[in-house]
Scaffold this active site. Sequence first.
Site, PDB file in Angstrom:
ATOM      1  N   ASN A  25      15.330 -29.586 -23.249  1.00 33.14           N
ATOM      2  CA  ASN A  25      16.284 -30.591 -23.688  1.00 33.14           C
ATOM      3  C   ASN A  25      17.121 -29.960 -24.791  1.00 33.14           C
ATOM      4  O   ASN A  25      16.675 -29.824 -25.929  1.00 33.14           O
ATOM      5  CB  ASN A  25      15.532 -31.824 -24.213  1.00 33.14           C
TER       6      ASN A  25
ATOM      7  N   GLU B  20       6.225 -38.237 -26.104  1.00 36.60           N
ATOM      8  CA  GLU B  20       6.820 -37.552 -27.244  1.00 36.60           C
ATOM      9  C   GLU B  20       6.555 -38.357 -28.517  1.00 36.60           C
ATOM     10  O   GLU B  20       7.338 -39.259 -28.846  1.00 36.60           O
ATOM     11  CB  GLU B  20       8.333 -37.402 -27.057  1.00 36.60           C
TER      12      GLU B  20
ATOM     13  N   HIS C 288      15.011 -41.498 -24.484  1.00 33.84           N
ATOM     14  CA  HIS C 288      14.584 -40.585 -25.560  1.00 33.84           C
ATOM     15  C   HIS C 288      14.616 -41.329 -26.904  1.00 33.84           C
ATOM     16  O   HIS C 288      15.511 -42.131 -27.145  1.00 33.84           O
ATOM     17  CB  HIS C 288      15.506 -39.364 -25.597  1.00 33.84           C
TER      18      HIS C 288
ATOM     19  N   SER D 145       7.897 -30.411 -30.820  1.00 36.74           N
ATOM     20  CA  SER D 145       7.664 -29.171 -31.572  1.00 36.74           C
ATOM     21  C   SER D 145       6.811 -28.129 -30.862  1.00 36.74           C
ATOM     22  O   SER D 145       6.037 -27.420 -31.492  1.00 36.74           O
ATOM     23  CB  SER D 145       7.053 -29.499 -32.939  1.00 36.74           C
TER      24      SER D 145
HETATM   25  P1  13P Z   1      11.459 -30.430 -30.395  1.00 36.25           P
HETATM   26  O1  13P Z   1      10.766 -29.526 -29.417  1.00 36.25           O
HETATM   27  O2  13P Z   1      12.615 -29.791 -31.089  1.00 36.25           O
HETATM   28  O3  13P Z   1      10.478 -31.070 -31.334  1.00 36.25           O
HETATM   29  O4  13P Z   1      12.104 -31.625 -29.534  1.00 36.25           O
HETATM   30  C1  13P Z   1      11.294 -32.314 -28.653  1.00 36.25           C
HETATM   31  C2  13P Z   1      12.132 -33.275 -27.914  1.00 36.25           C
HETATM   32  O5  13P Z   1      12.584 -34.256 -28.449  1.00 36.25           O
HETATM   33  C3  13P Z   1      12.425 -32.970 -26.497  1.00 36.25           C
HETATM   34  O6  13P Z   1      12.999 -34.052 -25.863  1.00 36.25           O
END
Ligand code: 13P
Length: 255
Positions: free
Chosen positions: A10, A169, A96, A216
């Site tokens: 993403n 997430e 999201h 992350s």
């Molecule tokens: P990060 O990997 O930067 O934490 O982002 C995760 C995310 O929101 C993917 O949709």
Amino acid sequence: MPTKKIIIANLKMNLSLSQTASLARKFKNKFTAFNKGEVVICPATLALCRMAEILKGSRLKLGAQNVFWEENGPYTGETSVSSLAEIGCQYVILGHSERRMHLLENYEMIHKKVAAVVKSEKLTPIVCLGENWKERKTDRRDFVLVEQLWQALSGIDIFGDQQIIIAYEPIWAIGTGTAIKPDEAEYAHKIIKLALNDMFGMQVVSKNFRIIYGGSINPKNVKGFTDLENMDGLLVGGASLKAEEFYKVVKEITK
Ligand code: 13P
């Protein structure tokens, strides 16, 4: 259920058009011989056409970061499912937490988007959910996850082989550089799986659903997520902005 893991990049709104094109070319080179997993790149809407051209001939797939629920009409600034499919998108991220927060996307809007995408049978929705820190601290995670699943998916009929990806997430892990502990992710995925079984039945869930983790993930911490049960892949933000880092993540999770 498909046995190959799926890893989704993403890119959010992090790159300019030329930077996105250059990253797409690097991805294409890096992943030339890769066939162990399914890899999907989701650039910003404006970069989709260019990305589609660059990725042509590779195994890398294209996804969008958002879509609207109507097919056409007076909806200024929106993009339809058919247009995304027409330019070669196969996936779309929905709900999201960044859209819930900054664009005030609510349960009803997310449900309409999921319903439109599933009904079209043209794209695979990647439905994001996850608790915030306060919910996690006050032991409300399980409830929040089940509630978000119900709000997004209740009443939706799943036909044939239509795939749905659920991306867990935890909001408090996104963009912090620190992923949650793998066993905590494993636990959350189990809660999600049980709730899906209640809603759709085990057969449909094992055939049509995949559950992936996002928050992350990087080349250093991905190892811990490799052998988890109920872990069908990853949704990667920051670490997908550099081809080499993303490649390392993909290689490790598909070992
Ligand atoms: P990060 O990997 O930067 O934490 O982002 C995760 C995310 O929101 C993917 O949709």
